[in-house]
Design a protein around this motif. Sequence first.
Motif, PDB file in Angstrom:
ATOM      1  N   LEU A 161      28.311 -68.942  20.645  1.00 19.30           N
ATOM      2  CA  LEU A 161      28.830 -68.680  21.984  1.00 19.30           C
ATOM      3  C   LEU A 161      28.961 -67.180  22.233  1.00 19.30           C
ATOM      4  N   GLU A 162      28.467 -66.745  23.381  1.00 18.58           N
ATOM      5  CA  GLU A 162      28.499 -65.325  23.716  1.00 18.58           C
ATOM      6  C   GLU A 162      28.535 -65.167  25.238  1.00 18.58           C
ATOM      7  N   GLU A 163      29.249 -64.152  25.690  1.00 23.29           N
ATOM      8  CA  GLU A 163      29.306 -63.852  27.118  1.00 23.29           C
ATOM      9  C   GLU A 163      27.932 -63.423  27.610  1.00 23.29           C
ATOM     10  N   PRO A 164      27.367 -64.080  28.624  1.00 18.11           N
ATOM     11  CA  PRO A 164      26.067 -63.647  29.161  1.00 18.11           C
ATOM     12  C   PRO A 164      26.165 -62.243  29.756  1.00 18.11           C
ATOM     13  N   GLN A 165      25.129 -61.440  29.533  1.00 20.11           N
ATOM     14  CA  GLN A 165      25.111 -60.095  30.100  1.00 20.11           C
ATOM     15  C   GLN A 165      24.827 -60.136  31.595  1.00 20.11           C
ATOM     16  N   GLY A 169      18.824 -63.961  32.639  1.00 21.91           N
ATOM     17  CA  GLY A 169      18.587 -63.662  31.231  1.00 21.91           C
ATOM     18  C   GLY A 169      17.200 -63.063  31.028  1.00 21.91           C
ATOM     19  N   ASN A 170      17.133 -61.824  30.478  1.00 22.88           N
ATOM     20  CA  ASN A 170      15.825 -61.169  30.323  1.00 22.88           C
ATOM     21  C   ASN A 170      15.278 -61.254  28.907  1.00 22.88           C
ATOM     22  N   THR A 171      15.904 -62.064  28.049  1.00 22.96           N
ATOM     23  CA  THR A 171      15.362 -62.451  26.746  1.00 22.96           C
ATOM     24  C   THR A 171      15.635 -63.937  26.584  1.00 22.96           C
ATOM     25  N   THR A 172      14.984 -64.558  25.614  1.00 22.13           N
ATOM     26  CA  THR A 172      15.247 -65.983  25.388  1.00 22.13           C
ATOM     27  C   THR A 172      16.706 -66.215  25.040  1.00 22.13           C
ATOM     28  N   ALA A 173      17.271 -65.348  24.191  1.00 18.84           N
ATOM     29  CA  ALA A 173      18.678 -65.504  23.810  1.00 18.84           C
ATOM     30  C   ALA A 173      19.584 -65.378  25.035  1.00 18.84           C
ATOM     31  N   GLN A 174      19.336 -64.349  25.868  1.00 16.63           N
ATOM     32  CA  GLN A 174      20.175 -64.166  27.039  1.00 16.63           C
ATOM     33  C   GLN A 174      19.970 -65.271  28.071  1.00 16.63           C
ATOM     34  N   ALA A 175      18.756 -65.797  28.134  1.00 18.92           N
ATOM     35  CA  ALA A 175      18.504 -66.921  29.038  1.00 18.92           C
ATOM     36  C   ALA A 175      19.290 -68.155  28.600  1.00 18.92           C
ATOM     37  N   ILE A 176      19.379 -68.367  27.286  1.00 11.71           N
ATOM     38  CA  ILE A 176      20.159 -69.494  26.763  1.00 11.71           C
ATOM     39  C   ILE A 176      21.638 -69.295  27.065  1.00 11.71           C
ATOM     40  N   SER A 178      22.992 -67.515  29.413  1.00  9.22           N
ATOM     41  CA  SER A 178      23.209 -67.669  30.844  1.00  9.22           C
ATOM     42  C   SER A 178      23.192 -69.137  31.237  1.00  9.22           C
ATOM     43  N   GLY A 179      22.211 -69.866  30.740  1.00 12.03           N
ATOM     44  CA  GLY A 179      22.099 -71.280  31.089  1.00 12.03           C
ATOM     45  C   GLY A 179      23.270 -72.101  30.611  1.00 12.03           C
ATOM     46  N   VAL A 180      23.691 -71.860  29.365  1.00  6.35           N
ATOM     47  CA  VAL A 180      24.784 -72.646  28.797  1.00  6.35           C
ATOM     48  C   VAL A 180      26.120 -72.264  29.425  1.00  6.35           C
ATOM     49  N   VAL A 181      26.471 -71.001  29.370  1.00 14.59           N
ATOM     50  CA  VAL A 181      27.799 -70.576  29.819  1.00 14.59           C
ATOM     51  C   VAL A 181      27.927 -70.646  31.340  1.00 14.59           C
ATOM     52  N   ASN A 182      26.979 -70.043  32.058  1.00 12.97           N
ATOM     53  CA  ASN A 182      27.072 -70.075  33.524  1.00 12.97           C
ATOM     54  C   ASN A 182      26.929 -71.486  34.065  1.00 12.97           C
ATOM     55  N   GLY A 183      26.010 -72.256  33.481  1.00 20.82           N
ATOM     56  CA  GLY A 183      25.870 -73.639  33.914  1.00 20.82           C
ATOM     57  C   GLY A 183      27.143 -74.436  33.704  1.00 20.82           C
TER      58      GLY A 183
END
Length: 244
Positions: A161-165, A169-176, A178-183
């Motif tokens: 678990l990590e706060e989305p930047q 998401g401009n990397t696969t990790a950041q896209a995940i 963003s999708g998980v936390v923001n969703g």
Amino acid sequence: MVLTVDVGNTRIKAAVFEGSTVLESFVFEKKELEKKIKKILKKFQNCSDLVVASVGTIEKQSFLAFEKQLKLHFLSHEDVFPFVNKYATPKTLGIDRMVLAAGATLQYPNQNRLVIDAGTCITYDFIDENDQYLGGAIAPGLRLRYESLHNFTARLPLLDLEEPQSYIGNTTAQAIHSGVVNGFVYEIDGFIDEYRANFSNFIIILTGGDADFLAKRLKNTIFANSNFLLESLNQTFQYKINND
């Protein structure tokens, strides 16, 4: 003194109460159950009752070693609760959800209540101002969403678990992230908006292991209390004593 124990899907939470006051709370792994309970009872030797609510895999036998030290109470569907259960399949309603509903009913009388428990799963439980439990929803929690992306795809990594930047998401990790936390946050806010549109005189209680992480991200006004289930467990026990 009362020792309350919540056996969840992932971990065990416990707390010692003097009346309605929490003296100390604990979180530990299931394999540590006996050792941790012994340590707690050694520190709080005036505990007279141990109250258990379990949705996990630990059985009653795991607690029997302590029955000579204090009275054991395992909450079940047969116990008395301070609300009318309108669930169409009442025997399938998790005891943890019933305890949360009881705590909301007792702590916040004469209003509509939505309890959101963000743990392994996220559950939504609604009790109306007439103390009728109407139901709610169940969905995967944050950790389950990360795990499902990894386990059911060929190449997506398992992330913590990590706060989305950013929401973009401009990397696969950041896209995940963003999708998980923001969703997850959009889902919760969406449910709250739907309830608010249909019910007035309304209070929202957010609890569970991810409550503190989520609280500052939600647009809706809530009461965040990560120990609400343990407090509700103590209150449900006191209600049971007074109404049996």
